[in-house]
Scaffold this motif. Sequence first.
Motif, PDB file in Angstrom:
ATOM      1  N   VAL A 233     -38.041 -60.209  30.150  1.00  0.00           N
ATOM      2  CA  VAL A 233     -38.152 -61.166  29.045  1.00  0.00           C
ATOM      3  C   VAL A 233     -39.574 -61.701  28.922  1.00  0.00           C
ATOM      4  O   VAL A 233     -40.066 -61.936  27.808  1.00  0.00           O
ATOM      5  CB  VAL A 233     -37.120 -62.306  29.177  1.00  0.00           C
ATOM      6  CG1 VAL A 233     -35.705 -61.759  29.161  1.00  0.00           C
ATOM      7  CG2 VAL A 233     -37.348 -63.159  30.410  1.00  0.00           C
ATOM      8  N   LEU A 234     -40.269 -61.886  30.042  1.00  0.00           N
ATOM      9  CA  LEU A 234     -41.649 -62.367  29.972  1.00  0.00           C
ATOM     10  C   LEU A 234     -42.556 -61.344  29.296  1.00  0.00           C
ATOM     11  O   LEU A 234     -43.413 -61.699  28.466  1.00  0.00           O
ATOM     12  CB  LEU A 234     -42.167 -62.682  31.379  1.00  0.00           C
ATOM     13  CG  LEU A 234     -41.669 -63.982  32.008  1.00  0.00           C
ATOM     14  CD1 LEU A 234     -41.932 -63.974  33.507  1.00  0.00           C
ATOM     15  CD2 LEU A 234     -42.329 -65.195  31.356  1.00  0.00           C
ATOM     16  N   ASN A 267     -49.063 -61.408  32.883  1.00  0.00           N
ATOM     17  CA  ASN A 267     -49.331 -61.483  34.322  1.00  0.00           C
ATOM     18  C   ASN A 267     -48.111 -61.991  35.090  1.00  0.00           C
ATOM     19  O   ASN A 267     -47.790 -61.463  36.167  1.00  0.00           O
ATOM     20  CB  ASN A 267     -50.541 -62.377  34.585  1.00  0.00           C
ATOM     21  CG  ASN A 267     -51.842 -61.738  34.120  1.00  0.00           C
ATOM     22  OD1 ASN A 267     -51.952 -60.510  34.061  1.00  0.00           O
ATOM     23  ND2 ASN A 267     -52.830 -62.542  33.778  1.00  0.00           N
ATOM     24  N   ARG A 268     -47.447 -63.001  34.531  1.00  0.00           N
ATOM     25  CA  ARG A 268     -46.232 -63.492  35.184  1.00  0.00           C
ATOM     26  C   ARG A 268     -45.159 -62.409  35.207  1.00  0.00           C
ATOM     27  O   ARG A 268     -44.446 -62.239  36.201  1.00  0.00           O
ATOM     28  CB  ARG A 268     -45.711 -64.746  34.477  1.00  0.00           C
ATOM     29  CG  ARG A 268     -46.482 -66.003  34.832  1.00  0.00           C
ATOM     30  CD  ARG A 268     -46.250 -67.114  33.837  1.00  0.00           C
ATOM     31  NE  ARG A 268     -44.845 -67.444  33.657  1.00  0.00           N
ATOM     32  CZ  ARG A 268     -44.385 -68.201  32.656  1.00  0.00           C
ATOM     33  NH1 ARG A 268     -45.238 -68.670  31.749  1.00  0.00           N
ATOM     34  NH2 ARG A 268     -43.107 -68.486  32.564  1.00  0.00           N
ATOM     35  N   GLY A 269     -45.046 -61.667  34.105  1.00  0.00           N
ATOM     36  CA  GLY A 269     -44.063 -60.594  34.056  1.00  0.00           C
ATOM     37  C   GLY A 269     -44.370 -59.498  35.060  1.00  0.00           C
ATOM     38  O   GLY A 269     -43.455 -58.993  35.739  1.00  0.00           O
ATOM     39  N   LEU A 270     -45.633 -59.121  35.183  1.00  0.00           N
ATOM     40  CA  LEU A 270     -45.999 -58.082  36.146  1.00  0.00           C
ATOM     41  C   LEU A 270     -45.763 -58.544  37.581  1.00  0.00           C
ATOM     42  O   LEU A 270     -45.349 -57.750  38.441  1.00  0.00           O
ATOM     43  CB  LEU A 270     -47.459 -57.680  35.941  1.00  0.00           C
ATOM     44  CG  LEU A 270     -47.770 -56.986  34.608  1.00  0.00           C
ATOM     45  CD1 LEU A 270     -49.268 -56.738  34.475  1.00  0.00           C
ATOM     46  CD2 LEU A 270     -46.999 -55.676  34.474  1.00  0.00           C
ATOM     47  N   ASN A 271     -46.018 -59.829  37.854  1.00  0.00           N
ATOM     48  CA  ASN A 271     -45.728 -60.364  39.185  1.00  0.00           C
ATOM     49  C   ASN A 271     -44.227 -60.299  39.483  1.00  0.00           C
ATOM     50  O   ASN A 271     -43.817 -59.938  40.592  1.00  0.00           O
ATOM     51  CB  ASN A 271     -46.224 -61.810  39.299  1.00  0.00           C
ATOM     52  CG  ASN A 271     -47.733 -61.897  39.414  1.00  0.00           C
ATOM     53  OD1 ASN A 271     -48.387 -60.941  39.856  1.00  0.00           O
ATOM     54  ND2 ASN A 271     -48.307 -63.024  39.018  1.00  0.00           N
ATOM     55  N   ALA A 290     -41.269 -52.146  29.173  1.00  0.00           N
ATOM     56  CA  ALA A 290     -42.016 -53.267  28.589  1.00  0.00           C
ATOM     57  C   ALA A 290     -43.396 -53.393  29.221  1.00  0.00           C
ATOM     58  O   ALA A 290     -44.382 -53.712  28.537  1.00  0.00           O
ATOM     59  CB  ALA A 290     -41.224 -54.559  28.763  1.00  0.00           C
ATOM     60  N   ALA A 291     -43.502 -53.124  30.531  1.00  0.00           N
ATOM     61  CA  ALA A 291     -44.795 -53.222  31.222  1.00  0.00           C
ATOM     62  C   ALA A 291     -45.757 -52.143  30.746  1.00  0.00           C
ATOM     63  O   ALA A 291     -46.963 -52.393  30.591  1.00  0.00           O
ATOM     64  CB  ALA A 291     -44.581 -53.117  32.729  1.00  0.00           C
TER      65      ALA A 291
END
Length: 405
Positions: A233-234, A267-271, A290-291
Amino acid sequence: MTELDGVFRREWGPAVAALARWSGDLTVAEDAVQEAFADALRSWPRDGVPANAGGWILSAARNRALDRLRRESDRPGKELAAVVDDISARTARADPQPVHDDELRMMFTCAHPALDSAAQLALTLRLISGLTVAEIARALLQSEAAVGQRITRAKNKIRHANIPLRVPPAELLPERTPHVLACIYSVFTEGYWSTAGPSAIRDELCDEGVRLAEEMCAQMPDLPDADALAALVLLHDSRRHTRVDAEGALVPLDEQDRSRWNRSRINRGLNRLRRAAGATGPYLPQAVIAAVHATAPSWEETDWVTICTAYDRLIALTGSPVARANRALAVGFRDGFDVGLAALDEVADDPRLARSNAIAPIRADLLRRSGRRDEARDWYRRAAEGAGSVPARAFLHRRSVECEP
């Protein structure tokens, strides 16, 4: 009024969840919140929207619930007062359960094993998200009549079987977690790609989906599938504000201004994606897709090989015909658009897509990109007829006009 509509979308779920926890009755909670909004519709145009609109709604709803308890009770006044005081005392006590967010509480409550999975999801989307029966039906690819009946039966079963409206003990949470994750994703998806109405995006549902996903990670820090959902979702949400232009018209991914994507969200999503290693559910392959989009320097440099591999994993996990349709588009970019059309033909007649508009816009796009513009025009028109939201219909109509000779 616009302000009331915004308050409804923000405050419906929290108010129903809080009232249900306080009263122990889903029907009382839902009816009381509906009546509170009716009160607001009458008084706010005259008196103005309160500074704490959510608090006003909750207070009015609680008063409505108390009135109903008094009307329906045949107990003497003092005895009824004692019952009401007991409800208040019980909800004021420290809660030993590990879930402290009211809306997450309600999601875990609605995941009671006595309810079938379809009823769990429909009931939660109605109570927590405030989605209409029509919106839920479109999201679940079911008829409105079936969804309405399912919600009614679920509430009746909870009432007649005396199913407690409380979070189960910690050891029982894992069996209910997949339902909660699915509901959170459905909330976000309805916000990110509205199935009907004047807007393509419902910001309040996107915000709520992101908040609930990250809250799940906080409540269950050792659950990779929660991290995978939060990553998904991020990463999607990082593109939210570039998906429409200043007039609200849809902007496709390949035409979006990547410099305006939210780098903090990415960045939050990748983390979260890194923390999701070991996830076994459907959110990890979707988060990988998505990434790839979020990190591609340009549309032309998109890694379609990785995207197709992720779709293969998603299809192996879910067997979803929608995933197969979307994979066909990715195959078109990887192997050629005629190959993509052949892959789409393999899923186009799946009966599970009968209520979906998934096939027509994908076929139209593949045909347009392959140079078969006359056929593409007809399929864009067909896709526009089945589109739910006004911006989606306008976008597909615009594409059909572009394919005119």
